[in-house]
Design a protein around this motif. Structure first.
Motif, PDB file in Angstrom:
ATOM      1  N   ILE A 194       0.955  -1.220   0.158  1.00 31.16           N
ATOM      2  CA  ILE A 194      -0.170  -0.054  -0.277  1.00 31.16           C
ATOM      3  C   ILE A 194       0.892   1.235   0.494  1.00 31.16           C
ATOM      4  N   ALA A 210       1.185  -4.375  -5.272  1.00 29.51           N
ATOM      5  CA  ALA A 210       1.672  -3.598  -5.772  1.00 29.51           C
ATOM      6  C   ALA A 210       2.922  -3.406  -5.455  1.00 29.51           C
ATOM      7  N   VAL A 211       3.458  -4.027  -4.893  1.00 27.96           N
ATOM      8  CA  VAL A 211       5.133  -3.973  -4.299  1.00 27.96           C
ATOM      9  C   VAL A 211       6.173  -3.933  -5.027  1.00 27.96           C
ATOM     10  N   PRO A 219       8.802  -3.898  -7.265  1.00 28.69           N
ATOM     11  CA  PRO A 219       9.614  -5.288  -8.667  1.00 28.69           C
ATOM     12  C   PRO A 219      10.935  -6.526  -7.018  1.00 28.69           C
ATOM     13  N   PRO A 232       0.463   1.031 -14.962  1.00 23.66           N
ATOM     14  CA  PRO A 232      -0.056   2.089 -14.737  1.00 23.66           C
ATOM     15  C   PRO A 232       1.235   2.796 -14.889  1.00 23.66           C
TER      16      PRO A 232
HETATM   17  N1  LIG Z   1       5.143   4.431  -8.620  1.00 18.88           N
HETATM   18  C1  LIG Z   1       5.087   4.791 -10.435  1.00 18.88           C
HETATM   19  O1  LIG Z   1       5.140   6.161 -11.020  1.00 18.88           O
HETATM   20  C2  LIG Z   1       4.979   3.430 -10.932  1.00 18.88           C
HETATM   21  C3  LIG Z   1       4.210   3.515 -12.476  1.00 18.88           C
HETATM   22  C4  LIG Z   1       4.053   2.094 -12.630  1.00 18.88           C
HETATM   23  C5  LIG Z   1       4.478   0.668 -12.556  1.00 18.88           C
HETATM   24  N2  LIG Z   1       4.942   1.207 -10.453  1.00 18.88           N
HETATM   25  C6  LIG Z   1       4.861  -0.567 -10.381  1.00 18.88           C
HETATM   26  O2  LIG Z   1       4.031  -0.243  -9.072  1.00 18.88           O
HETATM   27  C7  LIG Z   1       4.900  -0.507  -8.033  1.00 18.88           C
HETATM   28  C8  LIG Z   1       5.060   0.271  -6.409  1.00 18.88           C
HETATM   29  O3  LIG Z   1       5.444   1.168  -6.575  1.00 18.88           O
HETATM   30  P1  LIG Z   1       4.739   2.444  -5.892  1.00 18.88           P
HETATM   31  O4  LIG Z   1       5.436   3.403  -6.437  1.00 18.88           O
HETATM   32  O5  LIG Z   1       3.916   2.501  -4.644  1.00 18.88           O
HETATM   33  O6  LIG Z   1       5.783   1.761  -4.815  1.00 18.88           O
HETATM   34  P2  LIG Z   1       5.965   2.318  -3.227  1.00 18.88           P
HETATM   35  O7  LIG Z   1       5.714   3.454  -2.872  1.00 18.88           O
HETATM   36  O8  LIG Z   1       7.435   1.830  -2.608  1.00 18.88           O
HETATM   37  O9  LIG Z   1       4.655   0.931  -2.472  1.00 18.88           O
HETATM   38  C9  LIG Z   1       5.089  -0.573  -1.854  1.00 18.88           C
HETATM   39  C10 LIG Z   1       5.015  -0.618  -1.030  1.00 18.88           C
HETATM   40  O10 LIG Z   1       5.157  -1.896  -0.564  1.00 18.88           O
HETATM   41  C11 LIG Z   1       4.707  -2.421   0.468  1.00 18.88           C
HETATM   42  N3  LIG Z   1       5.752  -3.842   0.843  1.00 18.88           N
HETATM   43  C12 LIG Z   1       7.488  -3.524   0.803  1.00 18.88           C
HETATM   44  N4  LIG Z   1       7.255  -5.358   0.881  1.00 18.88           N
HETATM   45  C13 LIG Z   1       5.944  -5.795   1.381  1.00 18.88           C
HETATM   46  C14 LIG Z   1       6.295  -7.391   1.360  1.00 18.88           C
HETATM   47  N5  LIG Z   1       6.637  -7.810   1.261  1.00 18.88           N
HETATM   48  N6  LIG Z   1       4.577  -7.559   2.134  1.00 18.88           N
HETATM   49  C15 LIG Z   1       3.844  -6.852   1.514  1.00 18.88           C
HETATM   50  N7  LIG Z   1       3.920  -4.978   1.444  1.00 18.88           N
HETATM   51  C16 LIG Z   1       5.055  -4.417   1.542  1.00 18.88           C
HETATM   52  C17 LIG Z   1       6.123  -1.452   0.707  1.00 18.88           C
HETATM   53  O11 LIG Z   1       5.892  -1.334   2.668  1.00 18.88           O
HETATM   54  P3  LIG Z   1       7.242  -0.480   3.307  1.00 18.88           P
HETATM   55  O12 LIG Z   1       6.747   1.054   2.452  1.00 18.88           O
HETATM   56  O13 LIG Z   1       6.982  -0.529   4.717  1.00 18.88           O
HETATM   57  O14 LIG Z   1       8.453  -0.806   2.875  1.00 18.88           O
HETATM   58  C18 LIG Z   1       5.834  -0.019   0.307  1.00 18.88           C
HETATM   59  O15 LIG Z   1       4.059   0.082   1.145  1.00 18.88           O
HETATM   60  C19 LIG Z   1       6.339  -1.358  -8.264  1.00 18.88           C
HETATM   61  O16 LIG Z   1       6.512  -2.825  -8.873  1.00 18.88           O
HETATM   62  C20 LIG Z   1       6.327  -0.113  -9.582  1.00 18.88           C
HETATM   63  O17 LIG Z   1       6.901  -0.831 -10.624  1.00 18.88           O
HETATM   64  C21 LIG Z   1       4.703   2.728 -10.123  1.00 18.88           C
END
Ligand SMILES: NC(=O)c1ccc[n+]([C@@H]2O[C@H](COP(=O)([O-])OP(=O)(O)OC[C@H]3O[C@@H](n4cnc5c(N)ncnc54)[C@H](OP(=O)(O)O)[C@@H]3O)[C@@H](O)[C@H]2O)c1
Length: 278
Positions: A16, A75-76, A78, A125
């Motif tokens: 999240i 949504a974690v 990669p 996305p």
């Molecule tokens: N941001 C973008 O613009 C974008 C665009 C396209 C695709 N994506 C993809 O979307 C995904 C998420 O990106 P994001 O920007 O949302 O990243 P983010 O803000 O870092 O969110 C990832 C979340 O996953 C949690 N997490 C980590 N380990 C976990 C586990 N073992 N079980 C459950 N939750 C866990 C993290 O918690 P902690 O904070 O406590 O570590 C964090 O809240 C990525 O794979 C990325 O490639 C992102």
């Protein structure tokens, strides 16, 4: 919109952060989806607490979240997805639809970790999902039925527009354009604001001028029959101010630099995918 397809479906979101929150808000915007049918899982209490009063189920346990869901959204980051897949593989069945948004992690890798014929959707996305304006490109495994295709489409339509790609390989290209794209636009805005400040305009006014110019131009392009190139010509009169600016743009290598930058993003997207397979 296909959002009615999600009525009575149980949806788990694992991770999240930025995107997990955007997806949750997207789903919550639609009254057909009951908050009690959603479960969110994340190790950080503060992330879950965003949804404390929403009626959504919250958990620190990915297995607990995944076990009874019809749709599991990953949504974690990669690098964390391998751990999460290993963790949930024993509670997941082939009747559950997995939707992964992790950049560069392909469908084959996800299926091989889960170790069965699993319906898997892989999505790229973008950050504009936060305001329901994502451009999401996606591909699906052969196990994804017609019904599950509609369900995946419904989930993605809650955060913006979506395009189903025939070939998963195109996702690397989409990553370089629409996935990273918002950052290029924000970079352009930064440069535009900086130029306005250089001209002596104060920061607030510079930001206002640039933002409304951008919003207006995008709306005009969206509503117009003409493409960007024709609209550009409509602003550029012979011997005028815009032409003076374009004389400078055209004498630099700005177009080549832009294409080179996009190609670098595409190359990196392929490299990251290959690295994740090793
Ligand atoms: N941001 C973008 O613009 C974008 C665009 C396209 C695709 N994506 C993809 O979307 C995904 C998420 O990106 P994001 O920007 O949302 O990243 P983010 O803000 O870092 O969110 C990832 C979340 O996953 C949690 N997490 C980590 N380990 C976990 C586990 N073992 N079980 C459950 N939750 C866990 C993290 O918690 P902690 O904070 O406590 O570590 C964090 O809240 C990525 O794979 C990325 O490639 C992102």
């Amino acid at each position: 919109m296909e959002v009615d397809k999600l009525e009575n479906k149980k949806i788990a979101i694992i991770g999240i952060g930025n995107m997990g929150k955007a997806l949750t808000y997207g789903l919550l915007r639609h009254r057909t989806i009951s908050p009690s049918n959603l479960i969110l899982s994340d190790p950080t209490l503060a992330d879950l607490m965003h949804f404390k009063k929403s009626g959504i189920n919250l958990s620190f346990d990915n297995k607990e979240a995944a076990k009874n869901a019809d749709i599991i959204i990953l949504a974690v980051k990669p690098q964390d997805i391998f751990f999460v897949l290993e963790e949930i593989r024993h509670v997941v069945s082939q009747y559950q639809l997995i939707i992964s948004i992790a950049a560069g992690i392909d469908i084959k890798t996800i299926k091989s970790i889960l170790g069965r014929k699993q319906p898997v959707v892989r999505v790229m996305p973008n950050l504009c999902a936060k305001v329901g304006e994502s451009m999401s490109c996606w591909a699906k495994s052969k196990e994804v039925t017609r019904e599950n295709t509609k369900i995946a489409r419904a989930v993605l339509q809650t955060i913006g527009k979506e395009i189903l790609l025939e070939d998963e390989g195109l996702l690397d290209r989409a990553t370089a354009i629409s996935g990273s794209g918002p950052a290029y636009v924000f970079y352009f805005i930064e440069l535009f604001v900086k130029s306005a400040i250089e001209l002596g305009i104060d920061k607030d006014m510079a930001e206002n001028l640039v933002l409304q110019t951008l919003i207006g131009s995008v709306k005009l392009l969206e509503k117009s029959q003409e493409n960007a190139s024709i609209l550009k010509q409509q602003v550029t009169s012979k011997g005028g101010t815009t032409e003076a600016a374009f004389d400078v743009f055209n004498s630099s290598d700005i177009d080549k630099t832009f294409i080179k930058a996009i190609n670098a993003a595409y190359k990196r997207s392929k490299e990251l995918r290959i690295k994740s397979l090793l």
